[in-house]
Design a protein around this motif. Structure first.
Motif, short mmCIF file in Angstrom:
data_model
loop_
_atom_site.label_atom_id
_atom_site.label_comp_id
_atom_site.label_asym_id
_atom_site.label_seq_id
_atom_site.Cartn_x
_atom_site.Cartn_y
_atom_site.Cartn_z
N LEU A 184 0.68 -1.24 0.02
CA LEU A 184 0.05 -0.11 0.13
C LEU A 184 0.92 1.32 -0.16
CD1 LEU A 184 -2.79 -1.03 2.45
CD2 LEU A 184 -3.01 -0.69 0.19
N LEU A 185 2.10 1.23 0.75
CA LEU A 185 2.78 2.44 0.93
C LEU A 185 3.59 2.58 -0.53
CD1 LEU A 185 4.68 4.33 2.27
CD2 LEU A 185 6.25 2.46 2.50
N PHE A 186 3.73 1.54 -1.27
CA PHE A 186 4.35 1.71 -2.67
C PHE A 186 3.42 2.00 -3.73
CE2 PHE A 186 8.13 0.44 -0.77
CZ PHE A 186 9.23 0.30 -1.66
N ILE A 187 2.15 1.93 -3.46
CA ILE A 187 1.06 2.50 -4.32
C ILE A 187 1.06 3.97 -4.14
CG2 ILE A 187 -1.38 2.50 -4.72
CD1 ILE A 187 -1.59 -0.40 -4.02
N LEU A 188 0.99 4.50 -2.97
CA LEU A 188 1.02 6.01 -2.66
C LEU A 188 2.35 6.51 -3.17
CD1 LEU A 188 -0.08 5.88 1.00
CD2 LEU A 188 -1.52 6.52 -0.90
N TYR A 189 3.46 5.73 -3.06
CA TYR A 189 4.87 6.41 -3.61
C TYR A 189 4.78 6.59 -5.05
CZ TYR A 189 8.07 5.27 0.26
OH TYR A 189 8.73 5.42 1.46
N VAL A 190 4.20 5.84 -5.75
CA VAL A 190 3.72 6.26 -7.41
C VAL A 190 3.48 7.68 -7.35
CG1 VAL A 190 2.71 5.58 -9.44
CG2 VAL A 190 3.65 3.65 -7.87
N GLY A 191 2.26 7.92 -6.83
CA GLY A 191 1.72 9.24 -7.16
C GLY A 191 2.23 10.25 -6.34
N MET A 192 3.09 9.92 -5.26
CA MET A 192 4.08 10.86 -4.70
C MET A 192 5.25 11.24 -5.37
SD MET A 192 3.37 9.89 -0.54
CE MET A 192 4.27 11.29 0.06
N ALA A 193 5.67 10.00 -6.07
CA ALA A 193 6.84 10.35 -6.77
C ALA A 193 6.62 11.24 -7.96
CB ALA A 193 7.37 9.03 -7.39
N ILE A 194 5.31 11.13 -8.69
CA ILE A 194 5.07 12.11 -9.78
C ILE A 194 4.77 13.35 -9.24
CG2 ILE A 194 3.24 12.55 -11.21
CD1 ILE A 194 2.59 9.49 -11.22
N GLY A 195 4.24 13.44 -8.08
CA GLY A 195 4.17 15.04 -7.27
C GLY A 195 5.62 15.46 -6.93
N GLY A 196 6.44 14.65 -6.66
CA GLY A 196 7.74 15.26 -6.07
C GLY A 196 8.78 15.71 -7.51
N TYR A 197 8.18 15.05 -8.61
CA TYR A 197 8.88 15.45 -9.95
C TYR A 197 8.55 16.92 -10.29
CZ TYR A 197 9.69 16.05 -14.70
OH TYR A 197 10.22 16.42 -15.98
N PHE A 198 7.27 17.25 -9.90
CA PHE A 198 6.76 18.48 -10.48
C PHE A 198 7.07 19.61 -9.28
CE2 PHE A 198 3.78 15.95 -13.11
CZ PHE A 198 3.74 16.61 -14.22
N LEU A 199 7.28 19.32 -7.94
CA LEU A 199 7.76 20.02 -6.98
C LEU A 199 9.26 20.27 -7.37
CD1 LEU A 199 6.07 18.63 -3.89
CD2 LEU A 199 5.60 20.94 -4.88
N TRP A 200 9.99 19.44 -7.48
CA TRP A 200 11.45 19.77 -7.45
C TRP A 200 11.52 20.32 -8.92
CZ3 TRP A 200 15.71 15.82 -6.20
CH2 TRP A 200 15.89 15.77 -4.72
N ARG A 201 10.86 20.43 -10.02
CA ARG A 201 11.01 20.98 -11.40
C ARG A 201 10.75 22.53 -10.92
NH1 ARG A 201 7.56 19.93 -16.58
NH2 ARG A 201 5.90 20.90 -15.44
N THR A 202 9.58 22.92 -10.06
CA THR A 202 9.18 24.14 -9.92
C THR A 202 10.49 24.86 -9.08
OG1 THR A 202 6.92 23.86 -9.68
CG2 THR A 202 7.62 25.71 -8.45
N THR A 203 10.87 24.14 -7.92
CA THR A 203 11.99 24.56 -7.22
C THR A 203 13.39 24.91 -8.07
OG1 THR A 203 11.30 23.16 -5.42
CG2 THR A 203 13.66 23.84 -5.04
#
Length: 218
Positions: A184-203
């Motif tokens: 279950l954690l890794f299912i959340l990881y998939v979505g969070m990794a996508i979000g992390g990409y966009f956050l870091w790109r903005t940064t």
């Protein structure tokens, strides 16, 4: 048909018993892993403290369920937690740490090629000389995670895209080993990794604009 259902019920009971035995420590590791990812998405240096303790627990858990390379991987993660903390705090030599960067497609292609070759070699050795479950998939997630964790420490933007693929494969492995909470954690990881990409790109873009503005002012 009776034999099939008997085998099915027996397998399900075995999985549930294993899951119950691992639940407490797995739950602690999951909470710490979630804390790591959330802090990493925000660029907080404290993500590495959460990573260190989470991976220490997972080192033992994966060894218990015969995911040998996953266990070894988490020992590496512990070392990288120390390295990542140092890089994010003093990596540039000016006590300011590293900034988010993006690597070229050719550089990533080279990394993927080398890592794939390493995965096949490790998978072959595991398949023929160990009792590891899913040797080639286990080796692939391990080798790519080793490489990708280094990219996190270097704050390479594309690390998040690698994690999406790694996490999807890892979900399959963990479900087959009864690690339900981790799945279950890794299912959340998939979505969070996508979000992390966009956050870091903005940064990264903000840091570049800030650096360009400072250079122009000077």
């Amino acid at each position: 048909m009776v034999d099939f259902w008997s085998a099915f019920v027996s397998s399900l009971s075995s999985v549930m018993a294993q899951a119950n035995a691992l639940t407490l420590w797995e739950a602690i590791a999951v909470v710490l892993a979630m804390a790591y990812l959330l802090l990493a998405m925000r660029g907080s240096i404290w993500c590495w403290s959460a990573a260190f303790f989470s991976t220490a627990i997972y080192t033992v858990l994966f060894w218990e369920v015969s995911l040998l390379m996953e266990s070894v991987l988490n020992i590496y993660y512990m070392a990288m937690a120390v390295y990542g903390y140092w890089m994010w705090s003093r990596g540039r030599g000016d006590d300011k740490g590293v900034v988010v960067v993006s690597w070229s497609l050719s550089r990533h292609s080279l990394l993927i090629g080398i890592t794939t070759l390493a995965s096949l070699m490790v998978g072959y050795l595991m398949a023929n000389y160990t009792q590891a479950a899913f040797p080639y998939l286990d080796a692939a997630t391990t080798c790519f995670a080793v490489m990708t964790t280094y990219l996190v420490a270097k704050k390479v933007l594309e690390n998040w895209l690698y994690w999406v693929v790694i996490d999807v494969v890892s979900i399959y492995l963990y479900l087959n080993k009864g690690l339900m909470l981790t799945s279950l954690l890794f299912i959340l990881y998939v979505g969070m990794a996508i979000g992390g990409y966009f956050l870091w790109r903005t940064t990264m873009r903000n840091e570049q604009q800030s650096a360009n503005g400072q250079y122009s002012y000077e």
